[in-house]
Design an enzyme around this catalytic site. Structure first.
Site, PDB file in Angstrom:
ATOM      1  N   ASP A   1       0.864  -1.173   0.000  1.00 44.63           N
ATOM      2  CA  ASP A   1       0.000   0.000   0.000  1.00 44.63           C
ATOM      3  C   ASP A   1       0.902   1.225   0.000  1.00 44.63           C
ATOM      4  O   ASP A   1       1.599   1.491   0.977  1.00 44.63           O
ATOM      5  CB  ASP A   1      -0.909   0.009   1.232  1.00 44.63           C
ATOM      6  CG  ASP A   1      -2.020   1.058   1.147  1.00 44.63           C
ATOM      7  OD1 ASP A   1      -1.812   2.075   0.457  1.00 44.63           O
ATOM      8  OD2 ASP A   1      -3.078   0.858   1.774  1.00 44.63           O
TER       9      ASP A   1
ATOM     10  N   ARG B   1      -0.046   4.405  -0.400  1.00 46.07           N
ATOM     11  CA  ARG B   1      -0.773   5.657  -0.213  1.00 46.07           C
ATOM     12  C   ARG B   1      -0.241   6.479   0.955  1.00 46.07           C
ATOM     13  O   ARG B   1       0.091   5.945   2.001  1.00 46.07           O
ATOM     14  CB  ARG B   1      -2.264   5.371  -0.014  1.00 46.07           C
ATOM     15  CG  ARG B   1      -2.945   4.875  -1.268  1.00 46.07           C
ATOM     16  CD  ARG B   1      -4.373   4.474  -1.017  1.00 46.07           C
ATOM     17  NE  ARG B   1      -4.468   3.282  -0.173  1.00 46.07           N
ATOM     18  CZ  ARG B   1      -5.614   2.706   0.165  1.00 46.07           C
ATOM     19  NH1 ARG B   1      -6.752   3.222  -0.247  1.00 46.07           N
ATOM     20  NH2 ARG B   1      -5.608   1.627   0.918  1.00 46.07           N
TER      21      ARG B   1
END
Length: 221
Positions: free
Chosen positions: A136, A138
């Site tokens: 991930d 982000r």
């Protein structure tokens, strides 16, 4: 604790009537910004009454998903989550941040490459790793900037993902509560949802997802 982000400023605000395929309609205000840390064209969707004295807005950080949001892909739950979030936020008052972070930040082409590996048996996180990419990628610094530019310093977060709340708190945003979304399962996304629970502690009903994953397994004939 990470360094607090620099200040972003409002660029434009425009009223847009939203229309969904199931007939739901609502008017929204779309807001753009100057000075976002990552240079991306993120958009805030302001819905319902915001800024009333004593009210805590409902906020969702929604990462862009072309396949789910636009084409209705059943391999994820992004499209139904977006639709649900708009209505729930409009009823209470708050903001949906539409963040240009396709594929948990790895981009559209890489996401589709990861889909091909998932078709060979890898889960959504292992597929990213096999491509040499973060599980991930982000970062929600720009989200915190957007919220501050909108004078939102305290909120309830509509999310099953504890990392979103954790990052916002580290960036100085007061997340009073994390409100779970609905559970939107299909035969194509149940293993994806179960991996979210096992790998990143999403608040979804694991036992129910395990039962559905077993039902969704291909059967020998």
């Amino acid at each position: 604790m990470p360094e607090q982000p620099t200040t972003a400023t409002l660029r434009s605000r425009v009223r847009v009537p939203l229309r969904f395929g199931d007939g739901y309609r609502v008017d929204a205000e779309l807001v753009t910004f100057h000075g976002l840390a990552d240079g991306q064209e993120h958009v805030a969707v302001v819905l319902g009454p915001v800024g009333e004295p004593g009210a805590v807005p409902l906020v969702r950080l929604h990462s862009e998903c072309l396949t789910g949001d636009v084409f209705g892909s059943a391999r994820c739950d992004c499209g139904p989550q977006l639709r649900e979030a708009v209505e729930r936020i409009a009823e209470r008052g708050g903001v949906l941040l539409y963040l240009r972070q396709e594929g948990r930040g790895i981009g559209l082409y890489n996401k589709l490459d990861a889909y091909a590996l998932q078709d060979q048996g890898l889960d959504t996180y292992a597929a990213n790793t096999a491509l040499g990419l973060p599980e991930d990628a982000r970062d929600y610094t720009a989200a915190a900037q957007m919220l501050r530019a909108l004078d939102v310093e305290r909120l309830d977060l509509l999310s099953n993902n504890p990392d979103k709340a954790g990052q916002l708190r580290d960036l100085g945003i007061d997340v009073r509560d994390r409100v779970p979304t609905g559970v939107f399962t299909t035969a194509h996304n149940v293993r994806y949802l179960r991996a979210k629970v096992l790998q990143t502690q999403h608040t979804l009903p694991l036992a129910e997802l395990a039962d559905m994953a077993d039902i969704a397994k291909p059967r020998a004939v």
